[in-house]
Design a protein around this motif. Sequence first.
Motif, PDB file in Angstrom:
ATOM      1  N   CYS A   1       0.598   5.853   4.962  1.00 45.81           N
ATOM      2  CA  CYS A   1       0.005   4.515   5.010  1.00 45.81           C
ATOM      3  C   CYS A   1      -0.884   4.427   6.248  1.00 45.81           C
ATOM      4  O   CYS A   1      -0.686   5.162   7.223  1.00 45.81           O
ATOM      5  CB  CYS A   1       1.137   3.498   5.093  1.00 45.81           C
TER       6      CYS A   1
ATOM      7  N   SER B   1      -0.766   2.391   8.508  1.00 40.64           N
ATOM      8  CA  SER B   1      -0.014   2.099   9.732  1.00 40.64           C
ATOM      9  C   SER B   1       0.603   3.358  10.343  1.00 40.64           C
ATOM     10  O   SER B   1       0.803   3.422  11.555  1.00 40.64           O
ATOM     11  CB  SER B   1       1.037   1.025   9.480  1.00 40.64           C
TER      12      SER B   1
ATOM     13  N   HIS C   1       7.393   4.793   6.318  1.00 38.81           N
ATOM     14  CA  HIS C   1       8.178   3.632   5.872  1.00 38.81           C
ATOM     15  C   HIS C   1       8.089   3.446   4.359  1.00 38.81           C
ATOM     16  O   HIS C   1       8.553   2.450   3.840  1.00 38.81           O
ATOM     17  CB  HIS C   1       7.687   2.367   6.587  1.00 38.81           C
ATOM     18  N   GLU C   2       7.457   4.411   3.664  1.00 39.86           N
ATOM     19  CA  GLU C   2       7.357   4.331   2.198  1.00 39.86           C
ATOM     20  C   GLU C   2       8.047   5.573   1.664  1.00 39.86           C
ATOM     21  O   GLU C   2       7.417   6.617   1.547  1.00 39.86           O
ATOM     22  CB  GLU C   2       5.870   4.324   1.784  1.00 39.86           C
TER      23      GLU C   2
ATOM     24  N   GLU D   1       7.397   0.497  -2.082  1.00 42.82           N
ATOM     25  CA  GLU D   1       7.104  -0.309  -0.879  1.00 42.82           C
ATOM     26  C   GLU D   1       5.674  -0.850  -0.868  1.00 42.82           C
ATOM     27  O   GLU D   1       5.478  -2.057  -0.647  1.00 42.82           O
ATOM     28  CB  GLU D   1       7.429   0.485   0.392  1.00 42.82           C
TER      29      GLU D   1
HETATM   30 MN    MN Z   1       2.687   0.942   4.125  1.00 40.37          MN
END
Ligand code: MN
Length: 338
Positions: A37, A39, A59-60, A144
């Motif tokens: 991502c 981020s 985080h995914e 996510e």
């Molecule tokens: Mn993301």
Amino acid sequence: MQSVVIEQPGLLAIQQRPLPQPAANEVRVKVKFAGICGSDVHIYHGHNPFARYPRVIGHEFFGVIDQVGSDVAPQRIGERVSVDPVVSCGHCYPCSIGRPNVCTELQVIGVHRDGGFSDYACAPARNAYRIPDSISDRHAAMVEPFTIAANITAHLQPNAADIALVYGAGPMGLTVIQTLKGVYGVKQVIVTDRIKERLEMAQENGADWTFNNAEASLPAELERRGIRPTLIVDAACHPAILQEAINLASPAARIGIMGFSGDACTVTQHSITSKELSIFSSRLNSARFPQVIEWMASGKIDPQKLITHCVPAAEVEQAMLMFEKDQRTCCKVLLQFD
Ligand code: MN
Ligand code: NAI
Ligand code: ZN
């Protein structure tokens, strides 16, 4: 186990780390796929104000529970799960009204605490959502990003009669387009971006028509066609977009923003109040995993349309650079762990 660690801004390493032990109320997930991502790239470059280093990013992610802490049913071992990165306290004001995504003690997995770019990752048991067999491992890693779209559209309450305008056809814009069309049945979804290839992806993801606003004026085109959008989502997040969206919006329209820019953007009260516009912001997701899993299982959304690359986790650094530099060919890049 091997973990992708940002040791300090600009320094990525694949480190050998001891296997983590799940604490009470936690599960340990053997990670299978994880999505890159924007981020993650921001943490890599030191552009995420929330990140502390060293940090395992990601985080995914999707995997299989292989160990549980005390107070977690051992029957969960072997369960296929996607992990909600939003870890909340459960008792502050936002938590008490069902908005754990802005918990006063918010901890995002992969940002505030170690994440999923790792052979194994621990997470609170209640953040690990069971994935039905009908959803593939790769697609489960895409839950996510769709929860971001689920969250902003929950604020905006789209309906079939809306004329929607989406700024930006990156991963976020595309999940929003799919949600507007596939879940809410919005009649007309207009998408604008500056990159031709991204607009082609928008079309594949359900946009009714697209417009390149690097080549011509969007306000002029909408005026020519006599269109005033009733619902606008800014998934490009440049600070200049909000005032343009406000100007283009129909009276009584809703506008959703999700940018984190620290730069000021100038808007006038008159342009908002005279049309009684509603402006919503949306951050991450508030417990929207079950909803997105249901959308995926029932075919209302199709994560495959966003996945352009899948590479071994060992190639993470090249993959992140490609993801960042090549917006024409890259949308969602998955890392495979094994
Ligand atoms: Mn993301
Ligand atoms: P991305 O950078 O891949 O996509 C943004 C797209 O917007 C690009 O295709 C770009 O060409 C286009 N764009 C830029 N300026 C434009 C303009 N003036 N008009 C039209 N199009 C324009 O980024 P991604 O991953 O799709 O994320 C989009 C934004 O959403 C980012 O700013 C990110 O920080 C934010 N975000 C917010 C979240 C939240 O929970 N609030 C969660 C995830 C992302
Ligand atoms: Zn809280």
